[in-house]
Design a protein around this motif. Sequence first.
Motif, PDB file in Angstrom:
ATOM      1  N   GLU A 376       0.840  -1.195   0.000  1.00  0.00           N
ATOM      2  CA  GLU A 376       0.000   0.000   0.000  1.00  0.00           C
ATOM      3  C   GLU A 376       0.876   1.246   0.000  1.00  0.00           C
ATOM      4  N   PRO A 377       0.380   2.345  -0.594  1.00  0.00           N
ATOM      5  CA  PRO A 377       1.170   3.594  -0.624  1.00  0.00           C
ATOM      6  C   PRO A 377       1.273   4.197   0.770  1.00  0.00           C
ATOM      7  N   SER A 378       2.329   4.989   0.933  1.00  0.00           N
ATOM      8  CA  SER A 378       2.586   5.611   2.235  1.00  0.00           C
ATOM      9  C   SER A 378       3.084   7.029   2.015  1.00  0.00           C
ATOM     10  N   VAL A 379       2.628   7.926   2.871  1.00  0.00           N
ATOM     11  CA  VAL A 379       3.054   9.328   2.826  1.00  0.00           C
ATOM     12  C   VAL A 379       3.564   9.699   4.219  1.00  0.00           C
ATOM     13  N   ASP A 380       4.768  10.218   4.281  1.00  0.00           N
ATOM     14  CA  ASP A 380       5.357  10.621   5.554  1.00  0.00           C
ATOM     15  C   ASP A 380       5.914  12.034   5.390  1.00  0.00           C
ATOM     16  N   TYR A 381       5.943  12.751   6.484  1.00  0.00           N
ATOM     17  CA  TYR A 381       6.458  14.117   6.473  1.00  0.00           C
ATOM     18  C   TYR A 381       7.773  14.158   7.247  1.00  0.00           C
ATOM     19  N   GLY A 388      13.597  24.458   5.107  1.00  0.00           N
ATOM     20  CA  GLY A 388      13.042  25.246   6.200  1.00  0.00           C
ATOM     21  C   GLY A 388      11.719  24.751   6.721  1.00  0.00           C
ATOM     22  N   GLY A 389      11.437  23.473   6.607  1.00  0.00           N
ATOM     23  CA  GLY A 389      10.179  22.937   7.124  1.00  0.00           C
ATOM     24  C   GLY A 389      10.006  21.481   6.744  1.00  0.00           C
ATOM     25  N   ASN A 390       8.818  20.951   6.970  1.00  0.00           N
ATOM     26  CA  ASN A 390       8.517  19.566   6.655  1.00  0.00           C
ATOM     27  C   ASN A 390       8.118  19.428   5.198  1.00  0.00           C
ATOM     28  N   PRO A 392       6.674  16.411   2.314  1.00  0.00           N
ATOM     29  CA  PRO A 392       6.128  15.050   2.201  1.00  0.00           C
ATOM     30  C   PRO A 392       7.106  14.109   1.498  1.00  0.00           C
ATOM     31  N   VAL A 393       7.133  12.862   1.986  1.00  0.00           N
ATOM     32  CA  VAL A 393       7.953  11.809   1.395  1.00  0.00           C
ATOM     33  C   VAL A 393       7.009  10.677   1.008  1.00  0.00           C
ATOM     34  N   PHE A 394       7.021  10.299  -0.243  1.00  0.00           N
ATOM     35  CA  PHE A 394       6.101   9.295  -0.754  1.00  0.00           C
ATOM     36  C   PHE A 394       6.840   7.945  -0.880  1.00  0.00           C
ATOM     37  N   GLY A 395       6.123   6.875  -0.595  1.00  0.00           N
ATOM     38  CA  GLY A 395       6.698   5.542  -0.690  1.00  0.00           C
ATOM     39  C   GLY A 395       5.619   4.479  -0.607  1.00  0.00           C
ATOM     40  N   PHE A 396       6.050   3.258  -0.279  1.00  0.00           N
ATOM     41  CA  PHE A 396       5.154   2.119  -0.180  1.00  0.00           C
ATOM     42  C   PHE A 396       5.449   1.354   1.109  1.00  0.00           C
ATOM     43  N   ASN A 397       4.415   0.777   1.688  1.00  0.00           N
ATOM     44  CA  ASN A 397       4.538  -0.145   2.820  1.00  0.00           C
ATOM     45  C   ASN A 397       4.212  -1.557   2.343  1.00  0.00           C
ATOM     46  N   MET A 398       5.118  -2.488   2.631  1.00  0.00           N
ATOM     47  CA  MET A 398       4.927  -3.877   2.255  1.00  0.00           C
ATOM     48  C   MET A 398       4.908  -4.743   3.513  1.00  0.00           C
ATOM     49  N   SER A 399       3.898  -5.573   3.647  1.00  0.00           N
ATOM     50  CA  SER A 399       3.782  -6.450   4.808  1.00  0.00           C
ATOM     51  C   SER A 399       3.502  -7.860   4.350  1.00  0.00           C
TER      52      SER A 399
END
Length: 402
Positions: A376-381, A388-390, A392-399
């Motif tokens: 599933e896709p994942s978005v992290d800050y 100078g701030g946060n 977004p970092v886009f990626g995927f989570n695999m389980s």
Amino acid sequence: MARIRFRLLLALAALLVWLPADAQLRRGARTVVSGGMIARTDSLRTQTDPSDAGSDSADAGLAAEIAALDSLLTAEFRADSVLLNELRTDDIVTLDSLAAARFARSRASETAPPADTIRRTPYRKGWFMSDSMSLSKVCWISTVVPGYGQIYNKQYWKLPVLYGTLGAGLTLFIHENNRYKPLKREYEAITDRSFSRTPELNALQTRMIRSNTRRQLYLGLTIASYAYFIGDAAVNYSTNDVSQVKKATTLACIFPGAGQIYNKSYWKVPFVVGGFASMIYCIDWNNRGYQRYKKAYNLLSAYEAHPEDFPDGPTDEFHGRYSASFILNLRNNFRRNRDLCIIVTGALYILQIVDAHVDAHLKDYDISDDLSINLEPSVDYTYVPSAGGNRPVFGFNMSFKF
């Protein structure tokens, strides 16, 4: 109404001051009562004058409440009197100690088990025999004292079978061993002088081999009965909760293949038993070859060192057809193969213990049918100093689910 209230105050004052004779404490010279003591009263008598016959129903209700309070305080004071009497008379008795005793009494009444669940059988303590001895300890003592496990498990009827088979096998082995040793000494005495084949030497060797075969069978019967009853003690052990894994591992340590039988993996037993039988045969084969060429090398070396002592030439079984170095090389090869087979046998013994341990674990291992992969896709800050701030970092989570 005013008279009843006045009498109630007088009763409470008497309750705080007077202590009846039947509830007196046996106090020593150092007994101090701090904070005052509330004495037990047998009853609170609320008598009324004849002029109070016209009191209303509220007075009667108040009198009933006073009577209930009197009974409650009476029961509580009796319990406190028992607690105070149980305290040491040469110590200072305080209200704190009384409160602690009350708390302990209430906790004991809450946590006490029902009368029918209290253990009434005597508890045996000691190193040699106790009611909570571990499985390992029972097996170790059974190794030194055969039959201890059956006594501990209270299976006394097995003791005659144990001592019968063990005693019979040991007696037959000792008897056959006493017949085998003279034959072996006579054979070695002849072959140490000369290895020339004669009808007498062949007949002596045949008798020695048959006696040795019977001796080994009796010894195997003795060892098998001895190991069986140690394993029987482990299987029937039920004092403490022991996992199936520990029992299977213990049985595999006692006798090769017993752990596989306990795990009901019967198809593995022929491989374990066959592997051990093959290794024992290889050890015996190489040991006999080693002893054979060792004797031939010793005879040939003695001839080469002092040929004048052997007028008929070399007395080894090959009669000098092979050199001493060649026979020495054969002797070393057989010895090396024998030692290697012993190492392989030890490794096989450890392997079957590990197999029994792992197989017992897998018997209770929950294998789910849900074998899946979730992506599933994942978005992290993440904080980026240069920005100078946060950001977004886009990626995927695999389980994985297995």
